[in-house]
Design a protein around this motif. Sequence first.
Motif, PDB file in Angstrom:
ATOM      1  N   SER A  69     144.460  41.981  20.789  1.00 38.43           N
ATOM      2  CA  SER A  69     145.096  42.716  21.723  1.00 38.43           C
ATOM      3  C   SER A  69     144.738  44.312  21.545  1.00 38.43           C
ATOM      4  O   SER A  69     145.500  45.171  22.223  1.00 38.43           O
ATOM      5  CB  SER A  69     146.677  42.799  21.377  1.00 38.43           C
ATOM      6  N   SER A  70     143.800  44.413  20.711  1.00 39.91           N
ATOM      7  CA  SER A  70     143.370  45.880  20.349  1.00 39.91           C
ATOM      8  C   SER A  70     141.964  46.201  20.887  1.00 39.91           C
ATOM      9  O   SER A  70     140.947  45.680  19.962  1.00 39.91           O
ATOM     10  CB  SER A  70     143.523  46.074  18.878  1.00 39.91           C
ATOM     11  N   PRO A  71     141.797  47.178  21.848  1.00 38.05           N
ATOM     12  CA  PRO A  71     140.554  47.503  22.243  1.00 38.05           C
ATOM     13  C   PRO A  71     139.883  48.356  21.118  1.00 38.05           C
ATOM     14  O   PRO A  71     138.528  48.713  21.294  1.00 38.05           O
ATOM     15  CB  PRO A  71     140.472  48.144  23.667  1.00 38.05           C
ATOM     16  N   PHE A  72     140.568  48.785  20.310  1.00 41.55           N
ATOM     17  CA  PHE A  72     140.196  50.061  19.519  1.00 41.55           C
ATOM     18  C   PHE A  72     140.590  49.971  17.959  1.00 41.55           C
ATOM     19  O   PHE A  72     141.799  49.923  17.853  1.00 41.55           O
ATOM     20  CB  PHE A  72     140.487  51.518  20.010  1.00 41.55           C
TER      21      PHE A  72
ATOM     22  N   ASP B 292     144.872  37.510  13.958  1.00 45.96           N
ATOM     23  CA  ASP B 292     144.056  37.231  15.374  1.00 45.96           C
ATOM     24  C   ASP B 292     144.610  37.967  16.606  1.00 45.96           C
ATOM     25  O   ASP B 292     143.877  38.567  17.349  1.00 45.96           O
ATOM     26  CB  ASP B 292     143.887  35.842  15.345  1.00 45.96           C
ATOM     27  N   GLU B 293     145.833  37.546  16.702  1.00 47.04           N
ATOM     28  CA  GLU B 293     146.605  38.145  18.187  1.00 47.04           C
ATOM     29  C   GLU B 293     146.553  39.627  18.279  1.00 47.04           C
ATOM     30  O   GLU B 293     146.222  40.253  19.114  1.00 47.04           O
ATOM     31  CB  GLU B 293     147.940  37.552  18.329  1.00 47.04           C
TER      32      GLU B 293
ATOM     33  N   ASN C  42     140.896  40.632  24.106  1.00 48.21           N
ATOM     34  CA  ASN C  42     141.518  40.133  25.227  1.00 48.21           C
ATOM     35  C   ASN C  42     142.394  41.065  26.141  1.00 48.21           C
ATOM     36  O   ASN C  42     143.495  41.060  25.852  1.00 48.21           O
ATOM     37  CB  ASN C  42     141.715  38.854  24.893  1.00 48.21           C
ATOM     38  N   PRO C  43     141.794  41.945  27.165  1.00 45.24           N
ATOM     39  CA  PRO C  43     142.603  42.775  27.850  1.00 45.24           C
ATOM     40  C   PRO C  43     143.571  41.990  28.714  1.00 45.24           C
ATOM     41  O   PRO C  43     143.515  40.978  29.255  1.00 45.24           O
ATOM     42  CB  PRO C  43     141.680  43.254  28.935  1.00 45.24           C
ATOM     43  N   PRO C  44     145.027  42.628  28.670  1.00 44.90           N
ATOM     44  CA  PRO C  44     145.861  41.943  29.346  1.00 44.90           C
ATOM     45  C   PRO C  44     145.646  41.916  30.856  1.00 44.90           C
ATOM     46  O   PRO C  44     144.915  42.737  31.465  1.00 44.90           O
ATOM     47  CB  PRO C  44     147.343  43.052  29.225  1.00 44.90           C
TER      48      PRO C  44
END
Length: 157
Positions: free
Chosen positions: A7-10, A2-3, A152-154
């Motif tokens: 954390s991955s836009p692509f 899930d994490e 979930n963008p940093p």
Amino acid sequence: MDELSASSPFVISGSVADDTESIVYNDVTFHITKITINKLYRGMDSVSEGDTITLLQTDILEDPLVEERKELILFLKKYQGPVIDNAYRIVGLKQGHFTLNSDGKVYPISVNLAKSSHAKDRESSLVGVEAETASGIPLEELVEIIDSTSYNPPQNR
């Protein structure tokens, strides 16, 4: 998982489209590989299935190079830096680098490397995502995780 997904836009499945090119920048060797997108599971840029993207890697233990003749599952983010324009990096390095095997399961690259090198007790030393998926995760299950987890963008500090 899930994490990693958050954390991955692509996220793609893809294959190596061309030979890897090596360049040196500030005494560090970088490897540039063209990847053809076979399936786009999550995309934040203007890319589509069938497009070719550029992957930037360093070929260290934590970032093993993608291999030809393998169906890859890659969790990616846009590279921002001086080495090359318009490229991607693998999120979490080897943590975001998987292969889709003929059994329909997705395996972390470190498990595949251990099998090919006959490394002893490699699977027992895996942690995090690698440990969670060491025995393989069905592709459908992985797709469900990606679909149910929003990027979930940093946060800028």
